[in-house]
Design an enzyme around this catalytic site. Structure first.
Site, short mmCIF file in Angstrom:
data_model
loop_
_atom_site.label_atom_id
_atom_site.label_comp_id
_atom_site.label_asym_id
_atom_site.label_seq_id
_atom_site.Cartn_x
_atom_site.Cartn_y
_atom_site.Cartn_z
N ASP A 78 0.83 -1.20 0.00
CA ASP A 78 0.00 0.00 0.00
C ASP A 78 0.87 1.27 0.00
OD1 ASP A 78 -2.33 1.50 0.16
OD2 ASP A 78 -3.16 0.36 1.84
N ASP A 83 -10.70 1.98 -3.50
CA ASP A 83 -11.27 1.70 -2.19
C ASP A 83 -12.79 1.73 -2.23
OD1 ASP A 83 -9.03 1.16 -0.78
OD2 ASP A 83 -8.86 3.12 0.18
#
Ligand code: DGJ
Length: 726
Positions: A462, A529
């Site tokens: 990430d 997301d």
């Protein structure tokens, strides 16, 4: 196969030659590229577009003559625009190379004595400017799929330093290109298309985020008026780089339109000492008739790479939206049991497992399993995951550090900063300077040791903030995005080398690191997301302009979206996730038995079609109404297709007409039938014939020219059509 032919008067076959004009015709995958160089000069692209067929020397000469630049009210001996445009050729647009020495010299080089080498599909041209003390190399390659890629390298051959401000490569598009389409977006709404006319001047897209960006142009397309997914010539450019970058369309009133791209360099970021070089990332060019053909060239190229994942992409469970930071072993074990029952093949433990990480305010950098939360380490979970026959994946955010962490307290000098101050925090975090060798070694050692200890199959990598004022303390605060990006690539590469078979996902606040640079070292991207299927319809449609479905993580979330609060039926959530690398991101331990049973059916359906989805050609038929979004996948041999019809808004017409299915064999008969756990069980008067028992038989020609009826779906619902050759 790529074929090369050359102008006899000027042929260069491997051997260096610089005393005459050269010309090369590269052909592959339905694309032709003609490259030429005026006597002793750097190369220019004369033509890039549809295959011109075999050209003998005379025909090639005619093309060169037809395109010879003649300008009024300009220099007396006009030159073609180079792949790296040079002001010394009379070009008054943006030069490809911008830089200078401290005394102001070498700002406008003229590269001469150019040597050209052809190796199979690649042309390498190397020229020098003795006065400026520079060498320039340009490499152009036409891949088997007809994807063009180019990069340039500048070397400092003098004793004094040379600062590179910009090095970009350009690809010409013909004047028939009138419209630009590229992408923008934001967190949880990535890859939003935007469209405008091309006008004189520059349409410039810059990313200064230190990462690719949720708002990146992704593929910058110039095309004929009104081009669509199936029609209109389009030329697209993508910069394969995960740091700052630029891409642009530059139109001049002298007939020139260029697509350009490269890395965006911060002031002083690339300062070459004697004998040092700087290379641009690969800049990719994809030509097609329609956006689908353009996308297919990117996909075919990606699939041809040796590292491209070929095995069935394992259906994944990611625990993020299921538990967030609430790591309780009993819950996570139960999730593993339920996941295996519904057919999940890979279990990924997301953020929250390491020291001090009880929220997103602390702990980044402390890459040790938290002894309080995990007193027996991760082993109890990893063992259960393996007992249930699944792979194990773990989340990291290696380039980041919370000021509230042991690492930041021990090594504040590893934080990127300039001007004697810390950058503004974002998500309570700062950026670790991976280019500092000790920081790099720390990350490599920590990640590597965890991968070995738990035999980790998969890393979710990430990157959750932009780089603000990214200076390097190792270089007096000098700008460091370039070296940071390069160091991260090295780290990814080294981890892969040390741990053969390790897969890595590129995630960045969702889908903010989607580019062909990072995909050299990673195996899929997390698209966004936002798992709301309505939003995902758009995100996936446009991510597909660059990436094939097997590289795009696509999850089925819980009924109520965590980012939009919309609620959707499982059938719409699952149909939307089907064409991708499927996953689940939902606390299925709290789902009902009926929901889990239906989820199992959807996962089984994905597995049934997985090899088609992960090898086929993406099709996005132009739909009769913007409310209807149609996407699908067609077998390469046109023997089969799976088409998803999503009702994303309420259409003006009802029923909303027909959709044509392109690319099938016109002579062959096909059966079109509804498929999926929600295939209409109740037949009403408005159910189209293909959704009724047994489906419908049609020829490929009829499917392509007439089409099939769009079912009268409720809004935010979808249907699947399976088309099989008879
Ligand atoms: C952002 C990612 O996109 C999410 O999927 C999740 O991994 C969080 N970061 C964790 O902090």
């Amino acid at each position: 196969m790529t074929e090369l032919s050359s102008h006899t008067l000027s042929a260069v076959d491997g051997g260096p030659r610089h005393d005459a004009d050269v010309a090369r015709h590269l052909r592959a995958g339905g694309v032709s590229v003609i490259i030429t160089a005026d006597s002793g000069a750097m190369p220019s692209i004369v033509y890039w577009g549809a295959d011109l067929g075999e050209l003998d020397d005379d025909a090639l000469h005619e093309v060169l003559a037809a395109t010879e630049p003649r300008l009024d009210n300009s220099v007396d001996s006009p030159r073609r625009v180079g792949i790296v445009p040079e002001a010394s050729t009379g070009w008054l647009g943006a030069p490809g190379l911008q830089g200078h020495r401290v005394d102001g010299s070498a700002w406008s080089p003229k590269f001469v004595d150019v040597r050209h080498e052809v190796h199979e599909k690649t042309l390498t041209s190397r020229g020098s400017d003795a006065t400026a003390g520079l060498e320039l190399t340009v490499i152009v390659e036409l891949t088997e799929s007809g994807l063009l890629r180019a990069r340039a390298e500048v070397s400092n051959t003098a004793d004094s330093g040379y600062t590179v401000d910009r090095l970009a490569v350009t690809l010409p598009v013909p004047p028939v290109a009138h419209e630009i389409l590229d992408q923008t977006g934001r967190w949880a709404k990535e890859r939003v298309p935007q469209r405008r006319d091309i006008v004189a001047g520059t349409h410039l897209r810059e990313s200064r985020r230190g990462r690719t960006g949720a708002d990146a142009a992704t593929v910058l397309v110039a095309g004929e008026r009104s081009f669509g997914f199936q029609s209109g010539e389009v030329w697209g450019l993508h910069v394969g780089w995960s740091g700052n970058h630029l891409s642009y369309v530059e139109r001049h009133n002298n007939g020139h339109t260029l697509l350009g791209g490269g890395e965006l360099l911060l002031p002083g970021e690339v300062a070459l000492s004697a004998a040092e070089s700087y290379s641009t990332p690969w800049v990719y060019g994809s030509y097609g008739v329609g956006l689908d053909e353009q996308a297919a060239r990117f996909h075919a190229y990606l699939r041809s790479r040796p590292q491209h994942p070929t095995a069935d992409r394992p259906v994944t469970l990611n625990v993020w939206e299921a538990v967030y930071f609430n790591h309780r072993l009993d819950t996570l074990l139960e999730l593993a049991d339920r996941a295996a029952e519904v057919g999940v093949e890979r279990y990924v433990l997301d953020d929250g497992w390491f020291r001090h990480r009880r929220s997103d305010d602390a702990g980044l950098g402390d890459w040790y399993v938290d002894e309080g939360v995990w007193p027996d380490g991760l082993s109890p979970l990893v063992e259960r995951v393996r007992e249930r026959g699944m792979e194990f994946g773990l989340w990291f955010e290696p380039e980041m550090v919370n000021p509230d962490s042991d690492l930041a307290r021990q090594h504040p000098e590893w934080i990127m900063q300039t001007g004697g101050r810390m950058p503004l925090e974002a998500r309570s975090q700062q950026v670790l300077n991976v280019a500092i060798p000790e920081a790099y070694e720390y990350l490599l050692a920590r990640i590597s040791s965890l991968v070995s200890e738990y035999k980790i199959d998969y890393i979710k990598w990430d990157h959750n903030r932009d780089l603000i004022e990214p200076g390097s303390t190792a270089r007096a605060g000098a700008a460091g995005t370039h070296e940071q990006t390069a160091a991260v690539y090295r780290l990814l590469e080294e981890l892969k080398r040390r741990h053969p078979g390790l897969e890595i996902e590129s995630c960045s606040s969702g889908g903010a690191r989607v580019d062909l640079g990072v995909l050299e070292f990673t195996d899929r991207v997390w698209a966004s997301d936002c798992i709301d299927p309505l939003e995902r319809q758009q995100i996936l449609r446009w991510t597909a302009q660059l990436l094939p479905p097997e590289l795009v993580g696509n999850h089925i979330a819980g009924p109520r979206s965590h980012t939009t609060s919309r609620t959707h039926d499982l059938s719409f959530r699952a149909t939307t996730a089907l064409i991708g690398h499927l996953g689940v991101e939902w606390n299925i331990a709290q789902a009902t038995d009926a929901e889990r049973a239906e989820l199992r059916e959807w996962i089984a359906l994905h597995k049934r079609f997985r090899s088609l989805i992960h090898t086929g050609t993406v099709v996005r038929p132009d739909a009769p109404d913007d409310a209807v979004v149609v996407s699908g996948i067609r077998a390469e041999d046109a023997s089969e297709a799976l088409i998803e019809i999503a009702m994303c808004a309420r259409p003006a017409a009802w029923p909303p007409s027909v959709i044509r299915i392109p690319g099938l064999d016109p002579e062959r008969r096909y059966r079109v039938a509804a498929v999926g756990p929600d295939a209409p069980r109740t037949i009403t008067a408005s159910t189209p014939a293909w959704q009724r028992d047994g489906g419908l038989e049609l020829t490929g020609r009829a499917l392509g020219l007439v089409g099939i009826q769009v079912p009268p779906l409720h809004v935010e619902h979808a249907a699947l059509a399976h088309i099989t050759g008879l």
